[in-house]
Design a protein around this motif. Structure first.
Motif, PDB file in Angstrom:
ATOM      1  N   MET A 391       0.849  -1.285   0.182  1.00  0.00           N
ATOM      2  CA  MET A 391       0.041   0.209   0.136  1.00  0.00           C
ATOM      3  C   MET A 391       0.941   1.256   0.058  1.00  0.00           C
ATOM      4  N   ARG A 392       2.100   1.374   0.893  1.00  0.00           N
ATOM      5  CA  ARG A 392       2.836   2.465   0.662  1.00  0.00           C
ATOM      6  C   ARG A 392       3.441   2.611  -0.559  1.00  0.00           C
ATOM      7  N   LEU A 393       3.715   1.642  -1.351  1.00  0.00           N
ATOM      8  CA  LEU A 393       4.224   1.800  -2.793  1.00  0.00           C
ATOM      9  C   LEU A 393       3.103   2.403  -3.604  1.00  0.00           C
ATOM     10  N   VAL A 394       1.705   2.265  -3.290  1.00  0.00           N
ATOM     11  CA  VAL A 394       0.755   2.798  -4.056  1.00  0.00           C
ATOM     12  C   VAL A 394       0.834   4.214  -3.978  1.00  0.00           C
ATOM     13  N   VAL A 395       1.099   4.642  -2.590  1.00  0.00           N
ATOM     14  CA  VAL A 395       1.118   6.124  -2.300  1.00  0.00           C
ATOM     15  C   VAL A 395       2.545   6.590  -2.665  1.00  0.00           C
ATOM     16  N   ASN A 396       3.646   5.893  -2.394  1.00  0.00           N
ATOM     17  CA  ASN A 396       4.835   6.469  -2.744  1.00  0.00           C
ATOM     18  C   ASN A 396       5.905   5.533  -3.594  1.00  0.00           C
ATOM     19  N   MET A 457       2.988  -7.563 -10.757  1.00  0.00           N
ATOM     20  CA  MET A 457       3.274  -7.026  -9.362  1.00  0.00           C
ATOM     21  C   MET A 457       3.518  -5.594  -9.930  1.00  0.00           C
ATOM     22  N   ALA A 458       4.154  -5.103 -10.863  1.00  0.00           N
ATOM     23  CA  ALA A 458       4.263  -3.851 -11.200  1.00  0.00           C
ATOM     24  C   ALA A 458       3.141  -3.203 -11.741  1.00  0.00           C
ATOM     25  N   GLU A 459       2.276  -3.847 -12.374  1.00  0.00           N
ATOM     26  CA  GLU A 459       0.889  -3.541 -13.043  1.00  0.00           C
ATOM     27  C   GLU A 459       0.114  -3.251 -12.099  1.00  0.00           C
ATOM     28  N   THR A 460       0.128  -4.196 -11.049  1.00  0.00           N
ATOM     29  CA  THR A 460      -1.000  -4.144  -9.997  1.00  0.00           C
ATOM     30  C   THR A 460      -0.892  -2.789  -9.446  1.00  0.00           C
ATOM     31  N   ILE A 461       0.414  -2.479  -8.919  1.00  0.00           N
ATOM     32  CA  ILE A 461       0.746  -1.474  -8.042  1.00  0.00           C
ATOM     33  C   ILE A 461       0.684  -0.086  -8.915  1.00  0.00           C
ATOM     34  N   ASN A 462       0.924  -0.189 -10.186  1.00  0.00           N
ATOM     35  CA  ASN A 462       0.652   1.093 -11.013  1.00  0.00           C
ATOM     36  C   ASN A 462      -0.559   1.552 -11.230  1.00  0.00           C
ATOM     37  N   LEU A 463      -1.650   0.279 -11.478  1.00  0.00           N
ATOM     38  CA  LEU A 463      -2.572   0.326 -11.904  1.00  0.00           C
ATOM     39  C   LEU A 463      -3.386   1.239 -10.287  1.00  0.00           C
ATOM     40  N   CYS A 464      -3.400   0.510  -9.225  1.00  0.00           N
ATOM     41  CA  CYS A 464      -3.954   1.021  -8.239  1.00  0.00           C
ATOM     42  C   CYS A 464      -3.281   2.535  -7.888  1.00  0.00           C
TER      43      CYS A 464
END
Ligand code: ATP
Ligand code: MG
Length: 741
Positions: A391-396, A457-464
């Motif tokens: 979740m932190r990666l989604v924010v930052n 993984m990258a796609e999911t985080i970037n999409l979120c």
């Protein structure tokens, strides 16, 4: 405003609103209650809640204080009632640029901090046996508390190998934090102080805003916190601090008892009010606590009185071993529980978290419900930490610690070598690691078996990330949990441990729900940023529920400011309490004694002290000696009935509600009509995968966050919907939590 139920002194304090005020008083004398009434009084006099700043010790205490004030004078939104750390966080969020950070900077907790230090020590080839991480982090923390950065540290130290190594680590640590757009807890305070010091206009803004400032548990403020408060109160001097020098228990964390003793020096016009009546505890408890604390030499002598009955004597029992001690306490609780005495009236307060296990076992066996507040356990569970990192990666996306934590979690076939290469590449390209692994060319260079899962993984985080504003926190969570493969990898393990982890993850989801619900009641948006902040700054006492119907287990430290009708203090042994490190240092011993005083004064009606002749702690067993505090305690106040070593009797079992053979779990019915866990698992999955369905123009749909709407257009990657609530939104296909109606 009815100040009638305050006593004369308390009322005087509540009415003294202009100018500096020090309320110095012992435990349970109504300091916090007076502060609450004072706030209510100010508001009732027409002061806008917006102009009031009240600093408490835990978020829990802050929430409780707000509730009480609102009960007295109604809604007071806009008022800052919070902890030093949350206050700092808010100020830094409002002025992140001046503080030298980017928007959405993150807060590193102790676990992140240690992970970062570990990396640095490794990089600098420093032997962790010689320089343990805890040792280094303690030094850095001390330096920060004294407002010294790496350079100041260097200047101040004698130059030798040790100081050189620490200097290098400290410097690199700060550099890395900055690079990750992150700060640790000490930075929060220090950056706030610097912000106020370096930007007079910002200082003035807050000075003007907060016309009335109050600080509870003032004895435990450290140097930096003190200076922040002093700056804020400088112009108008309407500062009220409340504390008890006998309850200073955070010297080891930089709390400076002089802050309270010197208040009159720093604010010469200060009015000092002493409260002497204790409303919390029965006479014997108060006497007993006093007979211990008066052995401290460095204290202002004061004695509390009460007009309550003497009540029961203090029960002291020395049991044969630590397991017996726990069973004894469970039995006492079972005996005392009954009409008018629910389980939530009991607390077991211990010196260290390591003691809690025995009590958990004993209470479980006795079928006594309990809640345990063990450090940051909830957030320190591995799986929760992993998901929080996602979740932190989604924010930052620049949060490197979070990235390194999850790049191979679940196992994606990314080893240390690959990580090293990726880090080097990210550094050369001057981009975040997440950006690096979002690049197809980089992915192509990864080990074959890692490619798909890393891409996913990258796609999911970037999409979120791009859809963050269109998703609820719980949607983001579900998506991360399912699409990064995290949940699947646990499910495939088919072990009890993995199942327990899944359970915890679903538990964490209900925690997210609660947060969303709370926000929606307040009519405020629930943002992921704010949620992560809550997670980062929540202290251990914060999850504590009153009237939960459960016995409370917590450390003495986290019990500060609370009260319970019945208190148990186990482990009254030299070496444990006081801890072995304090035995030959008078100062440390005095701090432990204050902690003992804090513990005893939590009790309203009954106080039980116990010790064990033989104790196993951290895997080592040893015979013990009774605590020096037991020898100091006035023996006339002790009920020696408990002195005998407890011998369990057969017939005790039923009467005490302790499990008999029948209910030991062997004969429990197998049949389970409803498995909430399975249900929750399914819900998470279907929620994360909702977006995969096809929609066409004119479809009526329901969105998790925006409610009902109508599909206007569907593109290759997007879908445009007009919602009743928010109008037209373009959403990412495959991610939007949409259901066809
Ligand atoms: P601590 O030092 O442990 O933080 P405190 O000084 O803040 O204690 P409070 O928690 O405010 O004490 O009050 C202790 C108890 O006494 C509470 O239950 C409170 O409701 C009660 N109390 C405080 N003042 C009065 C009063 N004037 N009359 C009756 N009860 C009171
Ligand atoms: Mg208090």
């Amino acid at each position: 405003m009815n100040l009638d139920h305050l006593n004369t002194k308390q009322r005087e304090a509540a009415l003294h609103t202009e100018g500096p005020l020090l309320i110095l008083a012992g435990a349970g004398s109504g300091k916090t209650a007076t502060m609450t009434h004072r706030i209510a009084y100010l508001i009732e006099q027409g002061m806008s809640p917006y102009k009031i700043l009240a600093v408490t010790f835990t978020n829990k205490a802050a929430a409780e204080m707000r509730q009480r004030v609102e009960k007295l004078v109604g809604n007071c939104s806009g008022m800052w009632i919070l902890t030093f750390h949350s206050m700092s966080l808010r100020m830094l969020r409002e002025h992140y640029e001046e503080a030298g950070y980017e928007r959405n900077f993150v807060v590193y907790d102790t676990v992140d901090q240690k992970a970062l230090l570990k990396n640095i020590l490794k990089e600098q080839n420093i032997d962790v046996k010689e320089y343990p991480i805890n040792y280094i982090s303690a030094i850095i923390s001390k330096e920060k508390e004294a407002d010294r950065g790496p350079e100041e540290y260097k200047q101040q130290q004698e130059f030798n190998l040790r100081s050189k190594i620490i200097y290098n680590v400290y410097k690199e640590y700060q550099k890395q934090l900055k690079k990750n757009n992150a700060m640790d807890f000490d930075d929060l305070l220090r950056n706030t102080l610097h912000l106020l010091r370096n930007y007079p206009s910002i200082l003035e803004e807050y000075q003007r805003r907060f016309s009335y400032i109050m600080v509870d548990e003032y004895q435990d403020t450290n140097h930096i916190q003190y200076q922040i408060i002093r700056l804020l109160a400088k112009a108008h001097q309407n500062l009220c601090v409340v504390g008890d020098d006998d309850q200073c228990i955070y010297e080891w964390r930089g709390a400076d008892i002089r802050n309270i003793l010197d208040f009159e020096k720093d604010f010469p016009s200060a009015k000092v009010i002493k409260l002497e009546q204790n409303y919390r505890s029965c006479g014997n408890i108060l006497e007993a606590a006093h007979s211990v604390i008066r052995n401290n030499r460095g204290r202002k002598d004061k004695k509390l009185w009460t007009d309550q009955d003497k009540g029961h004597k203090i029960v002291y029992s020395r049991l044969s071993n630590d397991k017996e001690e726990a069973s004894y306490i469970a039995r006492e609780i079972a005996l005392l529980e009954g009409p008018g005495r629910d389980y939530d009236q009991f607390a077991i307060l211990y010196r260290t978290n390591a003691q809690s296990r025995n009590f958990e076992d004993a209470l479980r066996r006795a079928r006594i419900p309990y809640q345990i507040l063990s450090g940051f356990s909830f957030y320190e569970r591995k799986e929760t930490k992993d998901m929080i990192s996602y979740m932190r990666l989604v924010v930052n996306p620049r949060d490197e610690i979070a990235f390194l934590r999850v790049i191979n979690e679940p196992k994606r076939g990314i080893g240390a070598k690959t990580v090293e290469k990726l880090t080097a590449l990210a550094n050369i390209r001057n981009e975040s690691l997440l950006d690096t692994i979002s690049d197809e060319e980089v992915i192509a260079g990864l080990p074959a078996k890692a490619r798909d899962s890393v891409r996913q993984m990258a796609e999911t985080i970037n999409l979120c990330r791009s859809e963050k504003e269109n998703l609820r926190i719980s949607d983001i969570y579900d998506n991360l949990l399912v699409r990064t493969g995290y949940m699947k990898s646990l499910e495939e393990q088919h072990t009890q441990e993995a199942d327990a982890r899944i359970e915890n993850l679903l538990d964490f989801k209900s925690f997210i729900y609660d947060f969303e619900k709370e926000k929606s009641i307040l009519n405020e948006p629930a943002t992921l940023e704010e949620f992560l902040e809550k997670v980062a700054t929540d202290g251990d006492a914060d999850k504590y529920e009153t009237e939960s119907g459960k016995v409370t287990l917590m450390t003495l430290h986290s019990a500060k400011g609370l009260e319970f009708p019945v208190v148990f203090m186990p482990g009254m042994e030299d070496g444990l309490f006081p801890g072995h490190r304090s035995i030959d240092s008078e100062e440390k011993l005095e701090e432990e004694r204050r902690l003992c005083y804090v513990g005893m004064t939590r009790a309203r009606e009954r106080l039980f002290l116990t010790s064990a002749e033989y104790r196993v702690l951290y895997g080592n067993g040893d015979f013990t000696r009774e605590s020096i505090f037991m020898r100091e305690l006035d023996s006339r106040l002790l009920d020696s009935a408990g002195d005998a070593v407890y011998v369990p009797r057969r017939s005790d079992n039923n009467r005490l509600g302790i499990s008999t053979g029948k209910s030991d779990g062997f004969n429990e019915p197998e049949y389970r009509p409803y498995d909430p866990l399975q249900y929750a698992k399914k819900a998470v999955k279907s929620n994360a995968m909702l977006g995969d369905k096809e929609f066409s123009e004119g479809d009526k749909v329901e969105h998790g966050k925006f409610g009902p709407g109508l599909v206007l257009e569907t593109g290759e990657k997007t879908i445009t919907v007009v919602f009743d609530s928010v109008g037209i939104k373009k959403l990412a296909k495959g991610m939007a939590p949409l259901k066809k109606l």
